[in-house]
Design an enzyme around this catalytic site. Structure first.
Site, PDB file in Angstrom:
ATOM      1  N   GLY B  70      46.569  23.413  40.429  1.00 26.90           N
ATOM      2  CA  GLY B  70      46.620  24.856  40.619  1.00 26.90           C
ATOM      3  C   GLY B  70      47.826  25.286  41.447  1.00 26.90           C
ATOM      4  O   GLY B  70      48.452  26.306  41.174  1.00 26.90           O
ATOM      5  N   ASN B 151      38.524  31.957  47.279  1.00 25.35           N
ATOM      6  CA  ASN B 151      37.936  30.636  47.474  1.00 25.35           C
ATOM      7  C   ASN B 151      37.022  30.544  48.680  1.00 25.35           C
ATOM      8  O   ASN B 151      36.132  29.713  48.725  1.00 25.35           O
ATOM      9  CB  ASN B 151      39.050  29.591  47.591  1.00 25.35           C
ATOM     10  CG  ASN B 151      40.133  29.988  48.565  1.00 25.35           C
ATOM     11  OD1 ASN B 151      40.653  31.099  48.506  1.00 25.35           O
ATOM     12  ND2 ASN B 151      40.470  29.107  49.478  1.00 25.35           N
ATOM     13  N   GLN B 179      39.454  29.558  41.246  1.00 24.46           N
ATOM     14  CA  GLN B 179      38.023  29.552  41.605  1.00 24.46           C
ATOM     15  C   GLN B 179      37.166  30.224  40.538  1.00 24.46           C
ATOM     16  O   GLN B 179      35.936  30.173  40.608  1.00 24.46           O
ATOM     17  CB  GLN B 179      37.814  30.279  42.943  1.00 24.46           C
ATOM     18  CG  GLN B 179      38.396  29.556  44.136  1.00 24.46           C
ATOM     19  CD  GLN B 179      37.674  28.270  44.465  1.00 24.46           C
ATOM     20  OE1 GLN B 179      36.499  28.092  44.147  1.00 24.46           O
ATOM     21  NE2 GLN B 179      38.372  27.349  45.107  1.00 24.46           N
ATOM     22  N   SER B 199      42.744  25.240  37.553  1.00 26.08           N
ATOM     23  CA  SER B 199      42.779  23.863  38.041  1.00 26.08           C
ATOM     24  C   SER B 199      41.521  23.125  37.601  1.00 26.08           C
ATOM     25  O   SER B 199      40.408  23.601  37.803  1.00 26.08           O
ATOM     26  CB  SER B 199      42.883  23.877  39.567  1.00 26.08           C
ATOM     27  OG  SER B 199      42.813  22.556  40.044  1.00 26.08           O
ATOM     28  N   GLY B 200      41.702  21.947  37.002  1.00 28.50           N
ATOM     29  CA  GLY B 200      40.589  21.219  36.407  1.00 28.50           C
ATOM     30  C   GLY B 200      39.494  20.769  37.362  1.00 28.50           C
ATOM     31  O   GLY B 200      38.317  20.859  37.046  1.00 28.50           O
ATOM     32  N   HIS B 201      39.906  20.316  38.561  1.00 31.92           N
ATOM     33  CA  HIS B 201      38.899  19.686  39.428  1.00 31.92           C
ATOM     34  C   HIS B 201      37.921  20.686  40.040  1.00 31.92           C
ATOM     35  O   HIS B 201      36.976  20.292  40.724  1.00 31.92           O
ATOM     36  CB  HIS B 201      39.564  18.834  40.515  1.00 31.92           C
ATOM     37  CG  HIS B 201      40.199  19.603  41.624  1.00 31.92           C
ATOM     38  ND1 HIS B 201      39.618  19.723  42.863  1.00 31.92           N
ATOM     39  CD2 HIS B 201      41.341  20.310  41.680  1.00 31.92           C
ATOM     40  CE1 HIS B 201      40.406  20.452  43.642  1.00 31.92           C
ATOM     41  NE2 HIS B 201      41.459  20.823  42.940  1.00 31.92           N
ATOM     42  N   THR B 237      56.205  13.405  31.394  1.00 30.71           N
ATOM     43  CA  THR B 237      55.229  12.849  30.450  1.00 30.71           C
ATOM     44  C   THR B 237      53.836  13.320  30.820  1.00 30.71           C
ATOM     45  O   THR B 237      53.445  13.297  31.983  1.00 30.71           O
ATOM     46  CB  THR B 237      55.308  11.308  30.456  1.00 30.71           C
ATOM     47  OG1 THR B 237      56.638  10.940  30.093  1.00 30.71           O
ATOM     48  CG2 THR B 237      54.321  10.702  29.482  1.00 30.71           C
ATOM     49  N   CYS B 325      39.193  24.647  64.275  1.00 29.84           N
ATOM     50  CA  CYS B 325      38.995  23.256  64.674  1.00 29.84           C
ATOM     51  C   CYS B 325      38.699  22.367  63.476  1.00 29.84           C
ATOM     52  O   CYS B 325      39.059  21.209  63.452  1.00 29.84           O
ATOM     53  CB  CYS B 325      37.840  23.146  65.665  1.00 29.84           C
ATOM     54  SG  CYS B 325      38.204  23.986  67.195  1.00 29.84           S
TER      55      CYS B 325
END
Lengths: 148, 393
Positions: B70, B151, B179, B199-201, B237, B325
């Site tokens: 992404g 997100n 998202q 984005s695939g994941h 590739t 944090c």
């Protein structure tokens, strides 16, 4: 970012957590905006720290350094407790991630602030004991101290 | 019990997706750019995956370009459009202040290169309006880039309305839909966007593969120079295994989208209701409308997010936080600050992001654990001590 087993132990089973009803020295450092507040309660008898507790708002490292700092000063004369450096806290916890070092600084400062409170109440000058005035390390970058 | 509730960060690979990828990791090893049979069969597989993506977002296959992620898609869309059209149109770009870092940091870098960027503020629910966008448009505006869904808090932006005002002023629109794709309907014909990143994941494909939709006739300059892959637009590739995974995953994610949305929404609603009921003094940062099905962002006041995450983790629950944090940053989440949360409330945020793989039992488990964690940390917190004196419960 990975915490040592010692840090996780002190985070999940913090020692000396809570308020101390008969504390005669209380110090609070940090601020909520930065995400860390440490409050240390001391019961001091003839300049010996006979009991100690803490309350902390903050991350895992903030809780663990508070817990370890209270362990390191328990039963110690105040002059000895004032020698406890943030480095000693870090070493006792088997290290801290670099971004969390400021938590150990805060723990040292909280101890100094609590002892200063006790000394002032006793009519003594904290400077005579070598108490450090808590100062901003500029490490969190989100409070007014850093000039933002 | 183990509960993975951080699906906005990444998702597990679906078993069917893994099956679809396996040929490319075994016999389908040909380079799709070659002319012999081994290469041709790889190329055919690549084409099929492109068709799967095109069908899912309602465009032509030759408008889909595969990328590595992404972030690459966002960089390519924004830098590519700016470089190609700046000389004709100008060097002004409009965006929002709740974009993903892939967009925000790209634009901040471009400011140093001479571009001017308007970062539109959002309201307290995390929305920007088409009116705000229209007011920001200038004669030299070359691109508007607004995310489809946020997100961190899950707010869904009015992309169709933004496109309408953009078209009226002849300005390109890019949307980071990372998202959104696979979770809500995304139709590039209906919305009219010129470029869209995915984005695939984020929907059960592997990491390391994404795509950019580029409307026919729109020409972003190339980011990289090299071979003629992806119709001379994106050299290198092809990551065929990843691309086959992306194709299978997007097809599966959109096959029963409405049913899946209803299911995930019901989990989200149950989680929000339970948190509000069980934990006093918390603020739901996810808006009450126009939101993703799976996102629950809540600030639990007077405690800090990283501590919460560590305790959730000890109980087998994976979630994330907007606390400084937790991220190692100096400041808490820019999105939570943008919706007007004070620093200390932003530090106490936690995000659960659910998907079709989550179950009602898992939500029940989170609800059995989280209130105890909140109480434990509050008992340790000097802020809670103060708050108890002032707040009425």
């Amino acid at each position: 970012m990975i915490y040592s087993a010692k840090v996780m132990d002190h985070f999940s089973n913090p020692r000396n957590v809570g308020e101390l009803a008969d504390a005669n020295g209380i110090g609070e450092v940090g601020n909520a905006k930065c995400g860390d507040i440490m409050k240390i309660y001391l019961k001091i008898d003839h300049d010996i720290i006979t009991d100690v507790s803490f309350k902390t708002f903050g991350c895992g490292a903030a809780v663990a350094t508070s817990s370890m700092a209270t362990e390191l000063i328990k039963g110690k004369p105040i002059r000895e407790a004032l020698q406890m450096t943030n480095k000693a806290v870090v070493e006792a916890l088997d290290g801290l991630p670099a971004v969390k070092i400021h938590c150990s600084v805060l723990a040292e400062e909280a101890v100094h602030a609590a002892i200063a409170d006790y000394l002032v109440k006793q009519g003594k000058d904290p400077a005579d004991y070598g108490v450090k005035v808590p100062h901003c390390e500029g490490s969190c970058g989100c409070c007014d101290h850093c000039g933002e | 019990m183990f509960v993975y509730a951080d699906n906005a960060a990444t998702t597990r690979i679906d078993p069917d997706v893994l099956q679809a990828m396996m040929p490319a990791l075994q016999d389908l090893y040909g380079n799709p750019s070659t002319i012999y049979s081994k290469g041709r069969e790889a190329h055919e597989a690549l084409d099929r995956a492109r068709e799967q993506v095109a069908k899912a977002i309602n465009c032509r296959p030759n408008e889909v370009y595969f990328t590595s992620c992404g972030t690459e898609s966002d960089n390519w869309a924004i830098r590519g459009i700016a470089r190609h059209y700046a000389s004709k149109k100008g060097k002004h770009i409009i965006t929002t202040n709740i974009e993903h870092h892939a967009v925000l940091e790209t634009l901040k870098a471009m400011e140093k290169e001479g571009y001017e960027v308007t970062f539109l503020p959002v309201n307290e629910e995390g929305f920007v309006t088409a009116e705000q966008v229209e007011q920001a448009i200038r004669p030299d505006t070359v691109l508007i880039t607004v995310m489809t869904a946020n997100n961190e808090i899950g707010s869904i932006q009015p992309i169709e309305e933004i496109v309408k005002v953009a078209k009226a002023h002849n300005v390109f629109v890019h949307t980071d839909a990372v998202q959104a794709v696979g979770h809500i309907p995304v139709d590039v014909q209906a919305s009219g966007v010129d470029l869209l990143s995915l984005s695939g994941h984020k929907f059960h494909a592997p990491k390391g593969v994404g795509a950019l939709y580029v409307r026919r006739g729109v020409i972003p300059d190339n980011l990289m120079n090299g071979g003629g892959q992806e119709r001379n637009r994106r050299p290198g590739t092809e990551n065929l295994a990843g691309i086959l995974g992306l194709g299978a995953a997007i097809e599966k994610a959109t096959a029963n989208l409405e049913r899946d949305m209803n299911y995930v929404s019901s989990l989200r609603d149950k989680l929000i209701e339970g948190i509000v009921k069980e934990i006093p003094c918390c603020k739901i940062n996810t808006p009450s409308h126009d939101r993703l099905p799976g996102t629950v962002n809540v600030s639990i006041k007077y405690i800090e997010g990283e501590s919460m995450l560590l305790m959730l983790d000890m109980n087998g629950i994976c979630a994330t936080s907007g606390s400084a944090c937790a991220s190692g940053d100096l400041d808490p989440s820019h999105v939570l600050l943008a919706i007007g949360l004070p620093h200390e409330v932003a530090h106490g945020s936690v995000r659960f992001s659910l998907c079709t793989k989550n179950t009602e039992e898992e939500v029940d488990y989170i609800l059995s654990v989280l209130p105890k964690i909140a109480q434990r940390l509050r008992d340790m917190s000097p802020l809670w001590e103060e708050a108890k004196k002032n707040e009425t419960f």
